[in-house]
Design a protein around this motif. Structure first.
Motif, PDB file in Angstrom:
ATOM      1  N   GLY A  97       0.798  -1.225   0.000  1.00 43.26           N
ATOM      2  CA  GLY A  97       0.000   0.000   0.000  1.00 43.26           C
ATOM      3  C   GLY A  97       0.826   1.268   0.000  1.00 43.26           C
ATOM      4  N   ALA A  98       2.084   1.161  -0.444  1.00 44.05           N
ATOM      5  CA  ALA A  98       2.973   2.321  -0.424  1.00 44.05           C
ATOM      6  C   ALA A  98       2.801   3.228  -1.629  1.00 44.05           C
ATOM      7  CB  ALA A  98       4.428   1.863  -0.346  1.00 44.05           C
ATOM      8  N   GLY A  99       1.970   2.830  -2.589  1.00 48.10           N
ATOM      9  CA  GLY A  99       1.759   3.633  -3.787  1.00 48.10           C
ATOM     10  C   GLY A  99       2.748   3.291  -4.877  1.00 48.10           C
ATOM     11  N   GLY A 100       2.536   3.878  -6.053  1.00 46.51           N
ATOM     12  CA  GLY A 100       3.423   3.596  -7.179  1.00 46.51           C
ATOM     13  C   GLY A 100       3.156   4.525  -8.338  1.00 46.51           C
ATOM     14  N   ALA A 101       4.106   4.589  -9.260  1.00 47.65           N
ATOM     15  CA  ALA A 101       4.003   5.476 -10.421  1.00 47.65           C
ATOM     16  C   ALA A 101       3.123   4.851 -11.497  1.00 47.65           C
ATOM     17  CB  ALA A 101       5.396   5.751 -10.979  1.00 47.65           C
ATOM     18  N   LEU A 102       2.386   5.724 -12.206  1.00 46.97           N
ATOM     19  CA  LEU A 102       1.586   5.323 -13.351  1.00 46.97           C
ATOM     20  C   LEU A 102       2.106   6.073 -14.580  1.00 46.97           C
ATOM     21  CD1 LEU A 102      -1.943   5.435 -11.665  1.00 46.97           C
ATOM     22  CD2 LEU A 102      -0.479   3.442 -12.004  1.00 46.97           C
ATOM     23  N   THR A 103       1.367   6.064 -15.647  1.00 44.06           N
ATOM     24  CA  THR A 103       1.804   6.718 -16.875  1.00 44.06           C
ATOM     25  C   THR A 103       1.425   8.201 -16.874  1.00 44.06           C
ATOM     26  OG1 THR A 103      -0.270   6.112 -17.977  1.00 44.06           O
ATOM     27  CG2 THR A 103       1.581   4.581 -18.171  1.00 44.06           C
ATOM     28  N   GLU A 104       2.090   8.974 -17.737  1.00 43.28           N
ATOM     29  CA  GLU A 104       1.768  10.380 -18.002  1.00 43.28           C
ATOM     30  C   GLU A 104       1.790  11.248 -16.744  1.00 43.28           C
ATOM     31  OE1 GLU A 104      -1.947  10.361 -20.031  1.00 43.28           O
ATOM     32  OE2 GLU A 104      -1.147   9.413 -21.838  1.00 43.28           O
ATOM     33  N   GLY A 105       2.729  10.967 -15.844  1.00 41.51           N
ATOM     34  CA  GLY A 105       2.878  11.775 -14.644  1.00 41.51           C
ATOM     35  C   GLY A 105       1.878  11.487 -13.552  1.00 41.51           C
ATOM     36  N   LYS A 106       1.055  10.469 -13.712  1.00 44.64           N
ATOM     37  CA  LYS A 106       0.072  10.123 -12.692  1.00 44.64           C
ATOM     38  C   LYS A 106       0.668   9.078 -11.743  1.00 44.64           C
ATOM     39  CE  LYS A 106      -3.515  10.955 -16.131  1.00 44.64           C
ATOM     40  NZ  LYS A 106      -4.562  10.356 -16.971  1.00 44.64           N
ATOM     41  N   PHE A 107      -0.006   8.890 -10.630  1.00 41.65           N
ATOM     42  CA  PHE A 107       0.506   7.933  -9.648  1.00 41.65           C
ATOM     43  C   PHE A 107      -0.633   7.438  -8.771  1.00 41.65           C
ATOM     44  CE2 PHE A 107       0.579  12.087  -7.708  1.00 41.65           C
ATOM     45  CZ  PHE A 107       0.138  11.873  -6.415  1.00 41.65           C
ATOM     46  N   ALA A 108      -0.424   6.241  -8.229  1.00 43.88           N
ATOM     47  CA  ALA A 108      -1.336   5.694  -7.225  1.00 43.88           C
ATOM     48  C   ALA A 108      -0.811   6.101  -5.867  1.00 43.88           C
ATOM     49  CB  ALA A 108      -1.402   4.174  -7.342  1.00 43.88           C
ATOM     50  N   PRO A 109      -1.576   6.823  -5.064  1.00 45.44           N
ATOM     51  CA  PRO A 109      -1.044   7.358  -3.809  1.00 45.44           C
ATOM     52  C   PRO A 109      -0.844   6.267  -2.758  1.00 45.44           C
ATOM     53  CG  PRO A 109      -3.382   7.810  -3.976  1.00 45.44           C
ATOM     54  CD  PRO A 109      -2.968   7.219  -5.292  1.00 45.44           C
ATOM     55  N   SER A 110      -0.029   6.598  -1.792  1.00 43.94           N
ATOM     56  CA  SER A 110       0.160   5.719  -0.635  1.00 43.94           C
ATOM     57  C   SER A 110      -1.141   5.647   0.166  1.00 43.94           C
ATOM     58  CB  SER A 110       1.291   6.240   0.252  1.00 43.94           C
ATOM     59  OG  SER A 110       1.322   5.546   1.482  1.00 43.94           O
ATOM     60  N   LEU A 111      -1.403   4.477   0.717  1.00 43.75           N
ATOM     61  CA  LEU A 111      -2.600   4.278   1.522  1.00 43.75           C
ATOM     62  C   LEU A 111      -2.300   4.303   3.017  1.00 43.75           C
ATOM     63  CD1 LEU A 111      -4.295   1.460  -0.586  1.00 43.75           C
ATOM     64  CD2 LEU A 111      -4.666   3.925  -0.706  1.00 43.75           C
ATOM     65  N   VAL A 112      -1.069   4.573   3.357  1.00 45.23           N
ATOM     66  CA  VAL A 112      -0.682   4.639   4.764  1.00 45.23           C
ATOM     67  C   VAL A 112      -1.259   5.918   5.380  1.00 45.23           C
ATOM     68  CG1 VAL A 112       1.236   4.758   6.383  1.00 45.23           C
ATOM     69  CG2 VAL A 112       1.436   3.365   4.312  1.00 45.23           C
ATOM     70  N   GLY A 113      -1.996   5.770   6.462  1.00 42.36           N
ATOM     71  CA  GLY A 113      -2.572   6.919   7.150  1.00 42.36           C
ATOM     72  C   GLY A 113      -3.891   7.405   6.587  1.00 42.36           C
ATOM     73  N   VAL A 114      -4.387   6.792   5.516  1.00 40.53           N
ATOM     74  CA  VAL A 114      -5.675   7.194   4.945  1.00 40.53           C
ATOM     75  C   VAL A 114      -6.793   6.639   5.819  1.00 40.53           C
ATOM     76  CG1 VAL A 114      -7.149   7.100   2.896  1.00 40.53           C
ATOM     77  CG2 VAL A 114      -4.660   7.175   2.637  1.00 40.53           C
ATOM     78  N   THR A 115      -7.812   7.444   6.070  1.00 43.11           N
ATOM     79  CA  THR A 115      -8.898   7.011   6.947  1.00 43.11           C
ATOM     80  C   THR A 115      -9.712   5.899   6.294  1.00 43.11           C
ATOM     81  OG1 THR A 115     -10.483   8.610   6.072  1.00 43.11           O
ATOM     82  CG2 THR A 115      -9.063   9.354   7.883  1.00 43.11           C
ATOM     83  N   PRO A 116     -10.315   5.010   7.077  1.00 39.70           N
ATOM     84  CA  PRO A 116     -11.148   3.952   6.505  1.00 39.70           C
ATOM     85  C   PRO A 116     -12.268   4.484   5.613  1.00 39.70           C
ATOM     86  CG  PRO A 116     -10.675   3.462   8.803  1.00 39.70           C
ATOM     87  CD  PRO A 116     -10.142   4.840   8.543  1.00 39.70           C
ATOM     88  N   ALA A 117     -12.887   5.608   6.006  1.00 38.93           N
ATOM     89  CA  ALA A 117     -13.969   6.163   5.193  1.00 38.93           C
ATOM     90  C   ALA A 117     -13.476   6.553   3.808  1.00 38.93           C
ATOM     91  CB  ALA A 117     -14.587   7.374   5.893  1.00 38.93           C
ATOM     92  N   HIS A 118     -12.319   7.185   3.737  1.00 41.57           N
ATOM     93  CA  HIS A 118     -11.793   7.623   2.444  1.00 41.57           C
ATOM     94  C   HIS A 118     -11.339   6.438   1.598  1.00 41.57           C
ATOM     95  CE1 HIS A 118     -10.966  11.849   4.289  1.00 41.57           C
ATOM     96  NE2 HIS A 118     -12.198  11.738   3.830  1.00 41.57           N
ATOM     97  N   ILE A 119     -10.831   5.379   2.223  1.00 37.15           N
ATOM     98  CA  ILE A 119     -10.475   4.173   1.462  1.00 37.15           C
ATOM     99  C   ILE A 119     -11.726   3.555   0.849  1.00 37.15           C
ATOM    100  CG2 ILE A 119      -9.556   1.828   1.637  1.00 37.15           C
ATOM    101  CD1 ILE A 119      -7.709   2.819   3.866  1.00 37.15           C
TER     102      ILE A 119
END
Length: 273
Positions: A174-196
């Motif tokens: 859940g640490a996140g990762g890079a995607l294409t065209e400058g986009k990325f999947a954000p880290s999920l550490v510290g994200v609230t359950p509601a927002h997940i």
């Protein structure tokens, strides 16, 4: 005595047993209408599409509309219908507003590959009012029930679901990762359950939507449980190195491990001389 046999006209025999082109077209139209209606009904149900909660008073809707027109209408239109600078919000539901505004991604500071997480600009009461107003424009995913946010589900099942559906973008940890065209999947550490949970049912940025046919509410609860368990336990194997996987680990070994070997070799050589 001769027997007469009467034959039907040639034109009539050709038409016997055949449907007219208009009847075939009508049958196709009826079939498409039935299939489309059934699909729309199933999609609306499985996407957890619900109108605004009954507890949402008209005053909250009005207050939310005023906040929306003052802070969001420039991009999304006075009635949330969308403009050339921002998409329509009709039908996105209260969950999308709670996620986007509650994580500070909206209002967006400027155009870019994707909205960045930043300090929240509204109070929780104002976020609720905005969510109620947008949710009142059309049915859409609602804010999840608290029973799915307690992180007290099956962590093992949740970890399996996460590996199958989420790890290819968000990393196994859940640490996140890079995607294409400058986009990325954000880290999920510290994200609230509601927002997940809200991210799963609304699909922000490049994320796909995981409705209740893809992952059940209980399955989403299990995923949240697995992520929160992983946060609490940490890295039992030692230094996590950002949980970025074999690339970070290999780089660490190459720089520090190989560097230590070279330094030890130099020290031994100098000692012998």
């Amino acid at each position: 005595m001769s027997r007469k046999t009467s034959r039907p006209a040639a034109g009539k025999s050709r038409r016997t047993g055949r449907r007219s082109p208009a009847a075939a077209a009508a049958l196709i139209a009826v079939g498409l209408l039935f299939t489309g209606g059934a699909y729309a009904a199933v999609s609306a149900t499985t996407a957890n599409a619900q109108p605004a909660p009954a507890a949402a008073s008209q005053s909250n809707v009005e207050d939310g509309k005023k906040l929306f027109q003052a802070n969001c209408a420039t991009c999304h239109g006075l009635n949330a219908q969308g403009t050339s600078d921002g998409p329509s919000l009709i039908g996105v539901g209260a969950a999308a507003v709670d996620f986007q505004v509650g994580t500070g991604r909206m209002p967006m500071q400027g155009h870019g590959p994707q909205a960045q997480k930043k300090p929240v600009q509204f109070t929780q009461e104002q976020i609720n009012q905005l969510a109620v107003y947008v949710g009142s424009t059309a049915p859409g995913p609602s804010i999840p029930d608290a029973k799915y946010l307690d992180a007290d589900g099956d962590a093992a099942h949740g970890a399996e679901l996460f590996r199958i559906n989420c790890a290819m973008c968000h990393n196994v940890a859940g640490a996140g990762g890079a995607l294409t065209e400058g986009k990325f999947a954000p880290s999920l550490v510290g994200v609230t359950p509601a927002h997940i949970y809200e991210a799963m049912i609304t699909g922000p940025q490049n994320m796909p939507v995981f409705n209740d046919m893809n992952i059940s509410p209980e399955g989403k609860r299990d995923i949240i449980t697995a992520l929160k368990y992983q946060e609490k336990v940490g890295s039992p194997g030692g230094i996590g190195l950002g949980s970025l996987g074999p690339v970070a680990e290999g780089l660490f070994i190459w720089i520090f491990g190989l560097g230590a070997v070279v330094a030890l070799t130099v020290w031994i050589t100098a000692k012998s001389n």
